[in-house]
Write an enzyme that holds these catalytic residues in place. Sequence first.
Site, short mmCIF file in Angstrom:
data_model
loop_
_atom_site.label_atom_id
_atom_site.label_comp_id
_atom_site.label_asym_id
_atom_site.label_seq_id
_atom_site.Cartn_x
_atom_site.Cartn_y
_atom_site.Cartn_z
N ASP A 73 1.13 -1.41 -0.27
CA ASP A 73 0.61 0.34 0.00
C ASP A 73 0.76 1.30 -0.31
OD1 ASP A 73 -3.49 0.58 0.77
OD2 ASP A 73 -1.92 2.67 0.87
N ILE A 74 0.33 2.74 -1.10
CA ILE A 74 1.41 3.97 -1.35
C ILE A 74 1.23 4.50 0.69
CG2 ILE A 74 -0.49 5.22 -1.61
CD1 ILE A 74 2.00 5.79 -3.56
N ASN A 122 -12.85 -3.07 2.47
CA ASN A 122 -13.21 -2.28 3.17
C ASN A 122 -14.55 -2.33 2.00
OD1 ASN A 122 -12.47 -0.93 5.28
ND2 ASN A 122 -10.73 -0.04 3.97
N GLY A 177 -15.45 3.02 4.12
CA GLY A 177 -13.80 3.81 3.75
C GLY A 177 -13.64 3.46 2.72
N GLN A 178 -14.07 2.78 1.54
CA GLN A 178 -13.63 2.45 0.55
C GLN A 178 -13.51 2.89 -0.56
OE1 GLN A 178 -15.91 -0.48 -1.89
NE2 GLN A 178 -14.08 -0.95 -3.46
N HIS A 185 -9.92 -5.04 -3.33
CA HIS A 185 -9.58 -5.63 -2.97
C HIS A 185 -9.30 -5.88 -0.95
CE1 HIS A 185 -9.77 -1.46 -1.71
NE2 HIS A 185 -9.48 -1.34 -0.95
#
Length: 119
Positions: free
Chosen positions: A35-36, A92, A98-99, A105
């Site tokens: 995750d970034i 999510n 919060g998606q 994913h």
Amino acid sequence: MAGEPQADCLFCKIVAGEVPAAVVRESATTVAFRDINPQAPTHVLVIPKVHHPDAASLAAAEPGIAADVLREAGQVALDEGITEHGYRIVFNIGAGAGQTVFHAHAHVLGGRGLQWPPG
Ligand code: 5GP
Ligand code: ZN
């Protein structure tokens, strides 16, 4: 058509190699990458290569690939060495949860204490 790449989808672009990502695992049906904006020492996303807007839609349309995502998430946890202390696999679903990216994913989170219930 469900499952087809979407031109405006960030994660379809990662699958296609059009957007770079720190890939940690790949299978015939899935890609796992860091995750970034990590929320834990290990924070990896596992996505199906096919496009579905969320994990429940994926499971309804292509249950075998949903199982692949879950199995790969478990393999990421093993690879990352976070299984002994416990980890979390999060889906999510919907903006209210919060998606922000509407390509299914799994978040694999671990390497620190995790609160329950989540916020
Ligand atoms: P969601 O909020 O939809 O459950 O999760 C989407 C995740 O994608 C977020 O944790 C966010 O940090 C991550 N993300 C957004 N853009 C990128 C990107 O370009 N590359 C990577 N590796 N992760 C991203
Ligand atoms: Zn997509």
